[in-house]
Design a protein around this motif. Structure first.
Motif, PDB file in Angstrom:
ATOM      1  N   TYR A   1      45.147  38.355  48.805  1.00 52.29           N
ATOM      2  CA  TYR A   1      44.729  39.563  48.104  1.00 52.29           C
ATOM      3  C   TYR A   1      45.251  40.818  48.807  1.00 52.29           C
ATOM      4  O   TYR A   1      45.183  40.945  50.032  1.00 52.29           O
ATOM      5  CB  TYR A   1      43.199  39.648  48.032  1.00 52.29           C
TER       6      TYR A   1
ATOM      7  N   GLU B   1      38.376  40.587  37.948  1.00 50.14           N
ATOM      8  CA  GLU B   1      39.002  39.588  38.821  1.00 50.14           C
ATOM      9  C   GLU B   1      38.534  38.163  38.547  1.00 50.14           C
ATOM     10  O   GLU B   1      39.320  37.215  38.588  1.00 50.14           O
ATOM     11  CB  GLU B   1      38.726  39.934  40.288  1.00 50.14           C
TER      12      GLU B   1
ATOM     13  N   ASP C   1      42.595  43.999  42.727  1.00 46.02           N
ATOM     14  CA  ASP C   1      42.808  42.940  41.734  1.00 46.02           C
ATOM     15  C   ASP C   1      44.083  43.192  40.935  1.00 46.02           C
ATOM     16  O   ASP C   1      44.903  42.282  40.749  1.00 46.02           O
ATOM     17  CB  ASP C   1      41.593  42.796  40.816  1.00 46.02           C
TER      18      ASP C   1
ATOM     19  N   TRP D   1      37.059  37.872  50.458  1.00 48.98           N
ATOM     20  CA  TRP D   1      37.811  37.082  49.493  1.00 48.98           C
ATOM     21  C   TRP D   1      38.874  36.225  50.190  1.00 48.98           C
ATOM     22  O   TRP D   1      38.987  35.029  49.931  1.00 48.98           O
ATOM     23  CB  TRP D   1      38.503  37.993  48.474  1.00 48.98           C
TER      24      TRP D   1
ATOM     25  N   HIS E   1      47.251  40.671  40.850  1.00 51.30           N
ATOM     26  CA  HIS E   1      47.698  40.064  39.596  1.00 51.30           C
ATOM     27  C   HIS E   1      49.190  40.292  39.387  1.00 51.30           C
ATOM     28  O   HIS E   1      49.919  39.381  38.988  1.00 51.30           O
ATOM     29  CB  HIS E   1      46.914  40.643  38.413  1.00 51.30           C
TER      30      HIS E   1
END
Length: 315
Positions: A177, A161, A187, A77, A191
């Motif tokens: 991340y 996600e 996730d 990611w 957030h």
């Protein structure tokens, strides 16, 4: 046409890949591009890509020389985030689907809330055939960090996600991340980290989160994955206890405390579900942390583990 958004799509599984690509291609808001990143999949993703979007100049394709996700999903990611050069990005997936107006709704929110860095699309939970299982409830257009923190650990929140959109530069500045084993709770942590200036939510359902037997969320009987999830649960609990001091509480101290307790309950459920699938050595390795950090009853956990162990031996 200048692109404002990038769908970053780490891909490995072929089963729903075509459907995922089509749902992005059909967006009514057109100012976007897509970067598909084949994580050295053993399946022929490229032929699906060529057939579905190969003639669409907004789509691009790359392939990792080695599989990154088996070591760290989050590393893949973050690699894609480093490659992103648009103002906003969405970390898509190879098995979930977007409603055609997803990006249109996100565009409305990004224009309405220029100081917000994270935007959440309302979710529906779908089965392997795309049939509706459950709709997310409707949240207010904008939540401050304390209320968003509470929202995440409420009983009716669907956690995923690929429904989220981020401002790229602030995301990179906030260390990208959060990396936990198997990306479990990564996730949620990300957030929370990105919501320091609030989180904006779409009113309409714009994203389909798939309940699939091939999803990591349902890999309950894999002992290696179970160990990673237990470790991630403990790591996330440590992280959230440290980060909670940065959440602006003011008159919301009770709200944050309540949310923290709900968070602990969610972590405990994850540990209880996954510790049963771990080997005995892994159980012993986690013993002291589970007892001291989560205050769990180890005799009860051991009894649950033993029941599963005996049942598996008898199968």
């Amino acid at each position: 046409m200048e692109s404002k958004y990038t769908f970053l799509l780490p891909a490995y599984k072929a089963k729903y890949f075509e459907e995922a690509l089509l749902s992005i291609k059909k967006q009514t808001f057109k100012e976007f591009k897509v970067l598909v990143s084949d994580d050295c999949s053993p399946e022929d993703l490229k032929s699906i890509y060529d057939r579905i979007v190969g003639n669409d100049s907004r789509f691009g394709y790359r392939r990792n020389e080695k599989n990154i996700g088996s070591i760290s999903l989050v590393a893949h990611w973050n690699l894609l985030v480093d490659l992103c050069d648009t103002e906003f990005f969405i970390m898509a997936s190879d098995d979930d689907v977007y409603e055609a107006h997803y990006l249109e709704e996100i565009e409305r929110l990004t224009n309405k809330y220029p100081s917000v860095d994270v935007f959440r699309g309302r979710v529906k939970y779908i089965d392997e055939y795309g049939a509706l299982l459950l709709n997310d409830i409707m949240y207010p257009d904008l939540l401050d960090q304390a209320h968003f923190f509470s929202q995440i650990f409420s009983g009716n929140y669907i956690s995923c996600e690929a429904n989220f959109c981020y401002r790229t530069q602030p995301f990179k500045e906030k260390a990208k991340y959060v990396d936990f084993p198997a990306a479990w709770f990564s996730d949620d942590a990300t957030h929370i980290l990105m919501s320091s200036d609030g989180c904006a939510n779409t009113r309409s359902v714009v994203f389909g989160f798939r309940n699939s037997s091939i999803s990591i969320s349902n890999s309950w009987y894999n002992s290696n994955e179970a160990e990673k999830k237990v470790m991630a649960s403990l790591d996330f609990w440590k992280w959230i206890k440290e980060y909670r001091t940065k959440i602006v509480e003011d008159s919301e101290k009770m709200l944050v405390s309540f949310a923290l307790e709900n968070c602990r309950r969610k972590i405990v459920r994850n540990v209880e579900n996954n510790i049963q699938m771990c080997g005995f050595r892994a159980f012993l390795r986690f013993y002291s942390r589970l007892k001291s950090e989560l205050n769990l009853s180890m005799p009860v956990l051991f009894y649950s583990w033993l029941r599963v162990y005996v049942r598996q031996k008898n199968i």
